[in-house]
Design an enzyme around this catalytic site. Structure first.
Site, short mmCIF file in Angstrom:
data_model
loop_
_atom_site.label_atom_id
_atom_site.label_comp_id
_atom_site.label_asym_id
_atom_site.label_seq_id
_atom_site.Cartn_x
_atom_site.Cartn_y
_atom_site.Cartn_z
N CYS A 267 0.90 -1.23 -0.18
CA CYS A 267 0.08 -0.01 0.03
C CYS A 267 0.84 1.33 0.09
O CYS A 267 0.97 2.27 0.75
CB CYS A 267 -0.98 -0.02 1.22
SG CYS A 267 -1.90 -1.32 1.37
N ALA A 268 1.82 1.27 -0.90
CA ALA A 268 2.88 2.04 -0.99
C ALA A 268 2.76 3.67 -1.41
O ALA A 268 3.38 4.54 -0.87
CB ALA A 268 3.94 1.71 -1.79
N PRO A 270 1.56 7.31 -1.64
CA PRO A 270 2.15 8.12 -2.70
C PRO A 270 3.74 8.09 -2.66
O PRO A 270 4.33 8.56 -3.07
CB PRO A 270 1.80 9.51 -2.45
CG PRO A 270 1.39 9.51 -1.21
CD PRO A 270 0.95 8.33 -0.71
N GLY A 271 4.23 7.14 -1.42
CA GLY A 271 5.56 6.96 -1.74
C GLY A 271 6.54 7.44 -0.70
O GLY A 271 7.90 7.49 -0.75
N GLY A 272 6.16 8.17 0.44
CA GLY A 272 6.83 8.64 1.56
C GLY A 272 7.71 7.65 2.14
O GLY A 272 9.01 7.92 2.44
N LYS A 273 7.17 6.61 2.68
CA LYS A 273 7.90 5.38 3.14
C LYS A 273 8.59 4.70 2.33
O LYS A 273 9.67 4.26 2.61
CB LYS A 273 6.72 4.42 3.78
CG LYS A 273 6.10 5.28 4.96
CD LYS A 273 4.96 4.37 5.75
CE LYS A 273 4.20 5.22 6.60
NZ LYS A 273 3.40 6.31 6.07
N ASP A 314 -3.41 -6.21 -6.50
CA ASP A 314 -4.17 -6.30 -5.45
C ASP A 314 -3.49 -7.08 -4.62
O ASP A 314 -3.14 -8.30 -5.25
CB ASP A 314 -5.59 -6.78 -6.08
CG ASP A 314 -6.46 -7.11 -4.92
OD1 ASP A 314 -5.98 -7.02 -3.85
OD2 ASP A 314 -7.79 -7.37 -5.40
N CYS A 383 -2.99 5.12 9.95
CA CYS A 383 -3.26 6.51 10.51
C CYS A 383 -4.27 6.67 11.33
O CYS A 383 -5.13 7.75 11.15
CB CYS A 383 -3.00 7.84 9.59
SG CYS A 383 -3.86 7.46 8.08
#
Length: 455
Positions: A267-268, A270-273, A314, A383
């Site tokens: 569930c990456a 928008p990519g911050g992690k 998925d 979150c």
């Protein structure tokens, strides 16, 4: 205050069509209706490419005003309602939704925005006259909002002190999880604009100086207010940093030293992690179901000069070609930890949504656990402020999977955020302010994380 009724219907003056500011107020009321009455996401309604047609028809300045009105109206919805109700001789009719939204839009400007009171009142009256559903209540709108404007310096502080700005179900769940006093502190924080945090690739002190911010415990850089154009800030084009709340930056750090390890970010987007993991030297596989969000992830990585294998899939159907040394699953959730940034969340979500999302998260976590090498690590995070999506979910997962054990987080692993480590060894950040000092992290989004080890 009594509405004048029985007057003959009349056509509004044609000039009202072009009255400056009226289109923005009508749009604000229409979008407030979509949030409250049909539980539509505010971000979806105000997206600058795919948002509501009325919103997209506005000039950028008016779009900004509409969003400011809506954010204020939602952050303080119960306070506004109490102040309006105290100025009515009798409650509004139960089905008077359009009238209620006009009043809330006008009150939000009078009480919380830098809009002249006279303009807020006049435009609300014009808006009421423009709509057949509210036309006969235009005098009521005028009287209520003018009274509110005259007395706001005295009445607003008392109303804020006496009111808890959240739906009853949401307040009740917070109190059950955190107690009445702490729940009240969380709700008070939800009234405030969130700061903007940056994760920097190197030399946080340098970038704090260039950006006009300060370095937080843990190395994030914070600005107290979101600038008008993030893309115009120093370091954006060269990929020196990315926007990421300081709490959201913590889960990736729980994986420890991942240099040269195979790590999946699930569930990456928008990519911050993903960027954190790549910056830490891992061989990253970033997986997400949304093609559009993965395009954004790829663009972010390109700007930052970082690489990852990007997979659109998925997770309930995907079969990875290999097992991973570590996995970070930042699962889709109710987002109740981000209410400062998304004040529509308590008004668009329900307890049933939380239960449904918790079940989805549990299934995703069980799936992800099977993709970790024996001896490897799975960090589960989201979150949400709700234990059903955090502590309770992890307990159920551990009971169902005998090959997983909790790897408790030690407070010293995350300097400055020690107070967020629970007795069980979970990470649980909450947004309430107060007691701030230079050595402790405060004023962050609500986040949960647990670290698990596969046997």
């Amino acid at each position: 205050m009594r509405a004048r009724t029985g007057s003959k219907p009349h056509r509004r003056p044609a000039a009202d069509d072009d009255k400056p500011g009226l289109a923005a107020r009508k749009t604000a009321a229409r979008l407030l209706s979509a949030v409250i009455d049909t539980r539509t996401s505010l971000d979806a309604l105000t997206d600058n490419e795919h948002g509501h047609p009325q919103y997209l028809a506005l000039e950028p300045r008016d779009r900004a005003l509409v969003r400011a009105i809506l954010v204020s109206a939602l952050r303080h919805r119960n306070t506004i309602a109490s102040l309006i109700e105290s100025r009515l001789e009798r409650p509004l009719p139960a089905n008077a939704h359009a009238l209620s939204h006009v009043l809330h839009v006008g009150a939000a400007q009078i009480l919380f925005l830098d809009v002249p009171d006279s303009a807020a009142v006049d435009l609300a009256v014009a808006q009421a006259k423009d709509d057949p559903r509210t036309r006969r209540f235009s005098a009521l709108v005028n009287g209520v909002l003018r009274n509110l404007a005259r007395r706001k310096e005295r009445s607003l502080p008392a109303a804020l002190a006496a009111t808890r700005d959240a739906p009853k179900w949401f307040d009740a769940r917070l109190q059950a999880a955190y107690g009445t006093e702490r729940a009240g502190a969380i709700l008070a924080a939800h009234r405030l604009e969130a700061p903007v945090d940056f994760t920097v690739k190197s030399d946080a002190g340098k970038w704090a100086g260039l950006l006009g911010g300060r370095v937080l415990p843990g190395g994030s850089v914070r600005l107290d207010r979101l600038p008008d154009a993030v893309t115009a800030l120093p370091g954006f084009e060269e990929g020196a940093w990315w926007v990421q709340d300081a709490a959201a930056a913590l889960p990736a750090r729980l994986l420890g030293n991942i240099e040269n390890l195979d790590v999946a970010d699930l569930c990456a987007a928008p990519g911050g992690k993903t960027a954190q993991l790549a910056q830490a030297g891992a061989r990253v596989t970033a997986v997400d179901q949304s093609a559009n969000r993965l395009k954004r992830l790829a663009g972010n990585l390109e700007r930052l000069g970082l690489t990852a294998e990007i997979v659109q899939a998925d997770l309930m159907q995907w079969q990875p070609p290999r097992l991973f040394d570590a996995i970070l699953l930042d699962a889709p959730c109710s987002s109740t930890g981000t209410v400062r940034r998304h004040p529509d969340v308590p008004w668009t979500k329900t307890p049933e949504d939380i239960a449904r999302l918790a079940e989805l998260q549990r299934r995703l976590a069980e799936q992800a656990a099977g993709w970790v090498k024996p001896g490897g690590t799975l960090v589960f995070s989201n979150c949400s402020l709700d234990p059903a999506e955090g502590e309770q979910l992890v307990a159920a997962l551990l009971a169902a999977r005998q090959d997983l054990v909790l790897s408790p987080i030690a407070p010293e692993e995350i300097p400055g955020a020690e107070r967020f480590v629970t007795a069980e060894g979970h990470l649980r950040t909450t947004p309430e302010t107060g007691g701030e000092d230079a050595m402790s992290l405060h004023d962050v989004d609500g986040f949960f994380a647990a670290r698990l080890k596969r046997l």
